[in-house]
Write an enzyme that holds these catalytic residues in place. Structure first.
Site: not given
Length: 128
Positions: A78-79
């Site tokens: 997840c960025v």
């Protein structure tokens, strides 16, 4: 059967990530398809190439990387969670003016859309 795994625990300090890794290996050994692993929250630390476990400990970060190279399992992190925790690729490091990146090869910064897609295309999603 097609599986996706969600990992929310760090590489070291809890059992979540190591249990997920062992589960992933068991799935593949039993002939199931593991399409992706999504690392969320503290799980993004599994993609930090700067981890350096003791010589008598299993290197979980490199273990995930081998899962990617040997079996083609997508390793999405997840960025947003990664940036909050200082795990960045070269593109994000440049955009943020950071001196270097630390995302391990084989991992990809991605949004929650990757998790949603895995949920829709897999028979089972298992969270650790």
């Amino acid at each position: 059967m097609r599986f996706a795994i969600v990992v929310t625990g760090p590489a070291y300090g809890t059992q979540q990530a190591s249990s997920a890794f062992q589960f992933a290996q068991a799935l593949i050994a039993e002939g199931h398809e593991l399409s992706s692993v999504f690392f969320y929250r503290e799980g993004v630390y599994n993609a930090n190439q700067l981890t350096s476990p003791a010589s008598d400990e299993f290197d979980l970060v490199r273990g995930w990387q081998q899962l990617n190279t040997q079996h083609g399992v997508a390793l999405n992190i997840c960025v947003a969670a990664a940036l909050r925790r200082g795990v960045v690729d070269e593109t994000e490091a440049g955009r943020l003016g950071l001196a270097s990146s630390n995302l391990q090869t084989g991992f990809t910064l991605s949004g929650l859309g990757a998790l949603a897609e895995a949920s829709l295309t897999c028979d089972r999603v298992v969270q650790f």
